[in-house]
Design a protein around this motif. Structure first.
Motif: not given
Lengths: 385, 385
Positions: B220, B217, A309-310, A306, B45, B376, B380-381, A295, A290-292
């Motif tokens: 939810t 991603c 959610a994954a 996150r 999800n 990105y 997102n970090s 990150a 999961n990229n989010l």
């Protein structure tokens, strides 16, 4: 010592200009016997490089005399010319070693689409040069010659009860195995039959390399090969050998994770309370990809939402409102809701532990991954240019 | 005009402090009838936010009187308190509008885990304030109030034959639909029965939002809702209406893609020659989710090897050595091997076209995605801190 630690093996690594840096780029590992048992697992990517197409067929008899590996070009999607290059490499090595060509495994790594006449000439040249300098001390040279964006060579050794196991690995990106991942060569002087070698290699990779998922991208060239010389004369206890082989594989997998391209965190996602091993692996892998989430870890942000959610995208058995999540020892989510304040979590260490309790059973699995960083984007946007 | 373009609708957007910026954060769209038909598709999800849990049940009768949407907090994994917040929001809106609570759809977006008493108070306050200023011209205000990291509001209008369709959308990250994606409200003054509204909405989202996969991603909180007032008095031609609804959805999907968090390329992955629509979508989505491919596009690198490696991980019908790949009109790979030199490909434009011919059939699908960029990773970090 790596692959030359067990008795019966010689190796070499030489430089022939496949890498623009002039660093070593062709490695050969030879099994001097008395037994020439071999087994391998290959990428499950359906787009397979030419060396994979060759090696999969060549190993069917369970005999491996030697393995030739090159960095600086994947020889993948290079057409029938590329396949002929692999075949010629095996024939050249076989001729020089006085064995049959099907006893030669070939591995390549580097940019996909690289495999022209210049590439072929250098690989054949490197095969000759490496075989000319084979040595019982050549393990580290071989480990250095298979490096691509790796910053350090990866080697491991295990001393068993009268036998030993050695290993080397390369891989710093495109780390997401199907059946196997990256290029790995394992050697042992234990006495193994081909079917035993195959079964123990599969058992070991299933719980090691198959649980490393750095960036979700499965390579076209991955291969893990085990060569068994029988030179110790010792038939190992089956369980002890399999566990030792798995330990060597886990050691190499952690070295790959530690050196993953651009990563600033080495993340262990431990899934407990799963209804099955498949569920635990699916949940761990879904979070790892999961990229989010990745990150957020880069940003030292314990973003458990996150994670949930994954998990929610999987088919695993769980109730979202029973799940607990801890990060580096702090339970930030319990029963699908907030628990300890996120400020309590210290994500500054490189080693990061995410513990997910599904409360759906008693099975556990750990997936190793890395964070998504600026350096990852940079290295992979500039790789082929 | 967005959602207030069709006859029979009023909307509003107000600011109540859910966003730290002070920008509008609660939107209400009301169907004034004469018909109050509604349909919706929801995230697949399994970890669903409280508003999803409510809205999925409430819509079962096919009636939607109004929809309340807030940004500044997802009300996801906030326990039974969070569900009560959603329920109270529906009851408050129903009371003020003089309708039943099950006629009220509720959507939330923002950080997962946000949904405490302060959040509840502001959402209820916003619901009241928005209903007090409902207007036939409030469409743009509503579109602005649902923005999170979006930089522009997303709106679309289609004029049909005596009827019209309006729409608004938000979403800039976590864009990867299962059945639906992001928050979208669609309105029409066409005369539709509930079953017709449901069928046409599903047909339209399947070929639009379901083919947008910005970052792999799945959220939810995603919901796409259609409200039909019947105020035009016109029963639309079924095919014409479905195609118009799909066109509005595609328009909004492209707006979401154009505004995706940190992206520097809007990539259309067109898969042709597939044996089935499922194969075409699976192949396109696999490429869209490959971080190495996405980073290469960011670096303006036409790395077709990564495209083939991604295709190889699918179960689609194809032979890797038959596949052609073109980028921005230049065929860089034919029959699984190199074709035109990569230097001929110009990837500097934001709009990027990747054409994959599987040579396995005659079906086509296009997946929309974005590249993987430094921005990105940065956005997102740092999102929740």
């Amino acid at each position: 010592m790596s692959v030359t630690a067990p008795a019966g093996f010689e190796a070499a690594g030489v430089a022939v200009g496949l890498k623009s840096t002039g660093k070593p780029d062709v490695a050969v590992v030879v099994n001097r016997g008395p037994r020439k048992v071999g087994a391998a697992v290959f990428t499950s990517n359906r787009a397979k490089a030419n060396p994979i197409l060759w090696s999969q067929e060549a190993i069917k008899g369970g005999v491996v005399e030697a393995i030739v590996l090159n960095s600086g070009g994947a020889n993948c999607f290079t057409g029938s010319f590329g396949f002929q290059t692999t075949h010629q490499t095996a024939e050249r090595a076989a001729e020089l070693l006085g064995v049959g060509a099907v006893g030669i495994q070939v591995c390549s790594t580097g940019l996909i689409g690289t495999g022209d006449e210049v590439f072929r000439g250098k690989v054949l040249d490197g095969t000759e040069k490496a075989i000319a300098v084979l040595s019982p001390d050549g393990g580290e040279d071989a480990a250095r010659a298979i490096m691509t964006t790796d910053t350090v060579p990866k080697m491991a050794v295990h001393e068993g009860d009268g036998w030993s196991i050695g290993g080397m690995a390369k891989g710093a990106g495109m780390l997401a195995p199907g059946l196997a991942t990256m290029l790995v060569v394992l050697t042992t002087d234990a006495v193994l039959e081909p079917a035993e070698a195959d079964a123990r290699l599969r058992a070991a990779t299933r719980v090691s390399f198959d649980r490393l998922d750095s960036d979700g991208c499965m390579s076209t060239n991955d291969q893990v090969t085990l060569l068994a010389s029988g030179a110790s004369g010792v038939v190992p206890d089956a369980d002890a050998f399999t566990e030792a082989l798995a330990a060597v594989c886990r050691d190499l997998a952690r070295q790959l994770q530690a050196d993953a391209e651009g990563a600033s965190h080495a993340i262990a996602i431990e899934v407990v309370g799963a209804a099955s091993e498949e569920d635990a692996v699916e949940v761990g892998r879904s979070v790892a990809r999961n990229n989010l989430f990745k990150a957020a870890i880069f940003g030292n942000d314990p973003n458990w939402g996150r994670v949930l959610a994954a998990i929610g995208t999987t088919a695993a058995e769980f109730d979202p409102y029973q799940v607990d999540v801890s990060m580096n020892g702090v339970r930030v989510c319990s029963a699908g809701g907030p628990d300890r304040p996120r400020e309590e979590v210290d994500l500054t260490p490189r080693d990061t532990h995410v513990l997910i309790d599904l409360h759906a059973g008693d099975t556990t699995a750990t997936i190793l991954t890395n964070d998504l960083t600026h350096d990852y984007v940079h290295e992979n946007s500039a790789y082929s240019s």
